[in-house]
Design a protein around this motif. Sequence first.
Motif, PDB file in Angstrom:
ATOM      1  N   PRO A 123       8.043   4.114  -5.640  1.00 18.03           N
ATOM      2  CA  PRO A 123       7.999   5.560  -5.869  1.00 18.03           C
ATOM      3  C   PRO A 123       6.589   6.098  -6.118  1.00 18.03           C
ATOM      4  CG  PRO A 123       9.817   4.587  -7.085  1.00 18.03           C
ATOM      5  CD  PRO A 123       8.999   3.451  -6.565  1.00 18.03           C
ATOM      6  N   LYS A 124       5.715   5.266  -6.682  1.00 18.20           N
ATOM      7  CA  LYS A 124       4.341   5.701  -6.920  1.00 18.20           C
ATOM      8  C   LYS A 124       3.547   5.756  -5.623  1.00 18.20           C
ATOM      9  CE  LYS A 124       5.311   6.326 -11.076  1.00 18.20           C
ATOM     10  NZ  LYS A 124       5.464   7.740 -11.519  1.00 18.20           N
ATOM     11  N   LEU A 125       3.933   4.945  -4.672  1.00 15.13           N
ATOM     12  CA  LEU A 125       3.311   5.020  -3.350  1.00 15.13           C
ATOM     13  C   LEU A 125       3.758   6.287  -2.630  1.00 15.13           C
ATOM     14  CD1 LEU A 125       3.842   1.265  -2.440  1.00 15.13           C
ATOM     15  CD2 LEU A 125       1.660   2.347  -3.007  1.00 15.13           C
ATOM     16  N   THR A 126       5.038   6.611  -2.751  1.00 14.92           N
ATOM     17  CA  THR A 126       5.545   7.857  -2.172  1.00 14.92           C
ATOM     18  C   THR A 126       4.842   9.056  -2.796  1.00 14.92           C
ATOM     19  OG1 THR A 126       7.700   6.810  -1.838  1.00 14.92           O
ATOM     20  CG2 THR A 126       7.616   9.211  -1.708  1.00 14.92           C
TER      21      THR A 126
ATOM     22  N   ASP B  15      -3.093  17.399  -5.565  1.00 18.66           N
ATOM     23  CA  ASP B  15      -4.106  16.466  -6.065  1.00 18.66           C
ATOM     24  C   ASP B  15      -3.737  15.939  -7.445  1.00 18.66           C
ATOM     25  OD1 ASP B  15      -5.571  16.708  -3.764  1.00 18.66           O
ATOM     26  OD2 ASP B  15      -7.060  18.096  -4.610  1.00 18.66           O
ATOM     27  N   ASN B  16      -3.184  16.807  -8.288  1.00 18.58           N
ATOM     28  CA  ASN B  16      -2.789  16.380  -9.631  1.00 18.58           C
ATOM     29  C   ASN B  16      -1.615  15.413  -9.575  1.00 18.58           C
ATOM     30  OD1 ASN B  16      -0.948  17.349 -12.332  1.00 18.58           O
ATOM     31  ND2 ASN B  16      -3.070  16.753 -12.678  1.00 18.58           N
ATOM     32  N   VAL B  17      -0.672  15.681  -8.698  1.00 19.49           N
ATOM     33  CA  VAL B  17       0.474  14.785  -8.535  1.00 19.49           C
ATOM     34  C   VAL B  17      -0.002  13.410  -8.083  1.00 19.49           C
ATOM     35  CG1 VAL B  17       2.554  14.344  -7.174  1.00 19.49           C
ATOM     36  CG2 VAL B  17       2.131  16.632  -8.092  1.00 19.49           C
ATOM     37  N   ARG B  18      -0.924  13.401  -7.116  1.00 19.41           N
ATOM     38  CA  ARG B  18      -1.463  12.115  -6.635  1.00 19.41           C
ATOM     39  C   ARG B  18      -2.206  11.383  -7.749  1.00 19.41           C
ATOM     40  NH1 ARG B  18      -3.061  15.330  -1.996  1.00 19.41           N
ATOM     41  NH2 ARG B  18      -1.719  14.847  -0.190  1.00 19.41           N
TER      42      ARG B  18
ATOM     43  N   HIS C 229      -2.611   6.703 -11.364  1.00 14.94           N
ATOM     44  CA  HIS C 229      -2.788   6.090 -12.679  1.00 14.94           C
ATOM     45  C   HIS C 229      -1.662   5.098 -12.973  1.00 14.94           C
ATOM     46  CE1 HIS C 229      -3.835   5.705 -16.905  1.00 14.94           C
ATOM     47  NE2 HIS C 229      -2.567   5.949 -17.197  1.00 14.94           N
ATOM     48  N   THR C 230      -0.420   5.530 -12.723  1.00 16.36           N
ATOM     49  CA  THR C 230       0.716   4.644 -12.975  1.00 16.36           C
ATOM     50  C   THR C 230       0.744   3.481 -11.997  1.00 16.36           C
ATOM     51  OG1 THR C 230       1.940   6.594 -13.714  1.00 16.36           O
ATOM     52  CG2 THR C 230       3.205   4.599 -13.328  1.00 16.36           C
ATOM     53  N   LEU C 231       0.358   3.742 -10.750  1.00 14.27           N
ATOM     54  CA  LEU C 231       0.308   2.680  -9.752  1.00 14.27           C
ATOM     55  C   LEU C 231      -0.651   1.582 -10.179  1.00 14.27           C
ATOM     56  CD1 LEU C 231       1.134   1.678  -6.908  1.00 14.27           C
ATOM     57  CD2 LEU C 231      -0.791   2.991  -6.004  1.00 14.27           C
ATOM     58  N   PHE C 232      -1.796   1.985 -10.706  1.00 19.22           N
ATOM     59  CA  PHE C 232      -2.768   0.994 -11.164  1.00 19.22           C
ATOM     60  C   PHE C 232      -2.227   0.202 -12.352  1.00 19.22           C
ATOM     61  CE2 PHE C 232      -7.236   1.428  -9.401  1.00 19.22           C
ATOM     62  CZ  PHE C 232      -6.769   1.849  -8.167  1.00 19.22           C
ATOM     63  N   GLU C 233      -1.441   0.826 -13.192  1.00 24.12           N
ATOM     64  CA  GLU C 233      -0.810   0.090 -14.288  1.00 24.12           C
ATOM     65  C   GLU C 233       0.114  -0.998 -13.743  1.00 24.12           C
ATOM     66  OE1 GLU C 233      -0.625   3.538 -17.773  1.00 24.12           O
ATOM     67  OE2 GLU C 233       1.134   3.143 -16.538  1.00 24.12           O
ATOM     68  N   GLN C 234       0.837  -0.676 -12.671  1.00 25.08           N
ATOM     69  CA  GLN C 234       1.735  -1.659 -12.068  1.00 25.08           C
ATOM     70  C   GLN C 234       0.946  -2.813 -11.430  1.00 25.08           C
ATOM     71  OE1 GLN C 234       5.086  -0.978 -12.706  1.00 25.08           O
ATOM     72  NE2 GLN C 234       4.043   0.707 -13.758  1.00 25.08           N
TER      73      GLN C 234
END
Length: 215
Positions: free
Chosen positions: A106-109, A125-128, A133-138
Amino acid sequence: MKLTLAYSPVACSLVPYILLTEAGAAFDTLSVNMGKGEHMGPDFLRLNPKGKVPALVIDGAPLTENVAIQLWIARQFPQARLMPADELEYARAVSVMAWCASGIHPKLTQQGRPERYCDLPGTADNVRALGSHTLFEQFAIADNMLAGREWFFDHFTCADAYFYWCFRRGAMFAPDVSVFKNCMAHRQRMEQRASVQKLIAYEKKVEADFAAAAA
């Protein structure tokens, strides 16, 4: 048994392509040009009403959802050892696969289709950024899991194929994923496998076919 994989370049349908190849399975592909919206056309929706790839058609009956498809392949071709034999390790592999599907994907989407998360003007841009940030946590979690290991488990499994797609796709949005050294090394090992090399060559061919059809 006749197998047909609904496949689109770059999309997560590359995971069952890799696994079917690892298993030595004979299968056909149905190339779906998602850029042209073919996944939402009536013909494809009859195959998969969810309008997504992958779908694996098994003797005329479609199976959808990536984790389900991967587990079916692993059970159908046990000689390929696509899942751990130990019951607890098997469950842990399913856990990694489910995490890829529900935690990372979902973070990739969110990177590629921010309008699905917020369609207010000027918010993309804010949504991305929030998704990144969360993607990097994963990816940091995965990097720790891969420390000192070649694969997530004692040998290559479905979990490795699924995470390979997640990390590869993430790199298309955020080139600085190179900070995740263990994930980078995992990707390099994956791309040395014959199944992944076949996938990459096939992906290029399908992309070229799509481009030629649009010319």
